[in-house]
Design a protein around this motif. Structure first.
Motif, mmCIF file in Angstrom:
data_model
loop_
_atom_site.group_PDB
_atom_site.id
_atom_site.type_symbol
_atom_site.label_atom_id
_atom_site.label_comp_id
_atom_site.label_asym_id
_atom_site.label_seq_id
_atom_site.Cartn_x
_atom_site.Cartn_y
_atom_site.Cartn_z
ATOM 1 N N ARG A 172 0.759 -1.226 -0.009
ATOM 2 C CA ARG A 172 -0.146 0.017 -0.033
ATOM 3 C C ARG A 172 0.701 1.238 0.106
ATOM 4 N N ALA A 218 0.759 4.040 -2.847
ATOM 5 C CA ALA A 218 0.664 5.510 -2.438
ATOM 6 C C ALA A 218 1.764 6.367 -3.197
ATOM 7 N N ARG A 255 1.380 6.552 -6.792
ATOM 8 C CA ARG A 255 0.215 7.375 -7.335
ATOM 9 C C ARG A 255 0.776 8.856 -7.026
ATOM 10 N N GLN A 312 -8.391 8.130 -3.805
ATOM 11 C CA GLN A 312 -6.808 7.391 -3.735
ATOM 12 C C GLN A 312 -5.989 8.388 -4.049
ATOM 13 N N GLN A 344 -5.586 11.100 -1.566
ATOM 14 C CA GLN A 344 -4.699 10.885 -0.317
ATOM 15 C C GLN A 344 -3.438 10.905 -0.627
ATOM 16 N N ARG A 402 -10.522 10.502 4.021
ATOM 17 C CA ARG A 402 -10.820 9.185 4.784
ATOM 18 C C ARG A 402 -12.130 8.910 4.970
ATOM 19 N N ALA A 428 -14.197 7.904 2.067
ATOM 20 C CA ALA A 428 -13.820 6.657 1.977
ATOM 21 C C ALA A 428 -14.394 5.632 2.887
#
Length: 311
Positions: free
Chosen positions: A190, A194, A197, A225, A228, A252, A255
């Protein structure tokens, strides 16, 4: 809102708006429609040249736009408040419910539902979505718009009659098969995802440092996403800030991760105890968690912050 509709090509005779507030001072300021330079943010200010004129160091809104909005004083809980049934295709009531306890929130929603036309949309603040009765209001499926329609209005919204602006038809949620979920990514995966991204999004923007405005735009597009990842990259580049933690908390919460959202809003308030947006979101999240005493303390702090800002 009137400017947005006019710039979108909606004729002036196709819509009208009512601006209602309990404060006579706020209504007086709004009806003057005269703004300082700090009221105009961002790079895209072409609309200012179209709809405003310079006047004594400020910017005066044109009469053509001002005439589309009618201002009136009113108390949401007064028996005489906006008489009528189903009067409005759109109701914007953002960050109002957060100031009430659960009993008053229920009363306010009854008034708003009375005023909402069949097929109309109610817009609330992002932290207020959990307060709406889902058996009566359903999401309009507009990413990050926090718009809701009556639950019985399942069919696409028809074009309104003359005098009211059009409504974007809502998309139906996809049907999902009941399948076993595949194993989720590890924490390391993850983190790498991140970071990837953030790098991809940064490469698509400009060579400027990652900004919170970029994260907000991504969130507004429903790209949670990406928003974030950019927000976290902003923290790495610029250090901790109440604005960054608050935005990440909003992402968050949107989400569905309320526990993480609460933690982020608390971090924002540690840095800035009077951060209004974080206070408003945290109040409702604590209410939803069944912690009314903690919510009441923060609600009082929020009222004090609002009073100080209003002078």
């Amino acid at each position: 809102m009137a400017i947005a509709l006019l710039d979108a090509g909606v004729p002036a005779n196709r819509f009208s708006m009512d601006g209602v507030d309990i404060s006579a001072r706020a209504l007086d300021l709004a009806s003057r429609a005269c703004y300082g330079s700090n009221s105009f943010r961002g790079q895209e200010l072409e609309f200012r040249a179209r709809h405003f004129r310079a006047a004594h160091g400020k910017w005066q809104l044109s009469d053509g736009v001002r005439e589309r909005v009618r201002f009136q004083q009113g108390n949401l809980f007064a028996p005489s408040f906006l008489p009528g049934q189903g009067s409005y295709d759109y109701i914007f009531c953002r960050n109002v419910l957060i100031y009430f306890d659960q009993e008053m929130q229920a009363r306010a929603l009854e008034v708003l539902l009375r005023l909402l036309a069949p097929g109309g949309c109610l817009f609330v603040g992002p932290s207020e979505t959990g307060l709406l009765p889902r058996q009566r209001l359903v999401s309009a499926q507009l990413p990050m718009a926090f718009a809701f329609r009556r639950a019985e209005a399942a069919a696409p919204i028809a074009a309104p009659a003359k005098g009211k602006a059009s409504v974007v038809p809502a998309q139906r949620p996809e049907r999902r098969a009941a399948t076993r979920a595949a194993p989720g990514p590890t924490a390391a995966e993850r983190r790498v995802s991140a970071e990837s991204r953030a790098a991809q999004v940064a490469a698509q923007t400009s060579a400027q440092a990652i900004s919170l405005d970029q994260a907000r735009r991504l969130a507004d597009q429903g790209r949670l996403q990406d928003a974030q990842a950019v927000g976290e990259e902003h923290l790495r580049q610029h250090g901790a800030s109440a604005a960054a933690y608050s935005l990440l908390g909003l992402v968050r919460d949107a989400a569905g991760d309320r526990a993480a959202a609460i933690g982020l809003f608390r971090k924002a308030l540690y840095l800035d105890p009077g951060h209004r947006e974080s206070l408003s979101h945290l109040v409702l999240l604590l209410d939803q968690q069944g912690k009314p005493d903690a919510a009441r303390v923060l609600r009082e702090r929020l009222r004090r912050v609002e009073a100080q800002e209003s002078g």
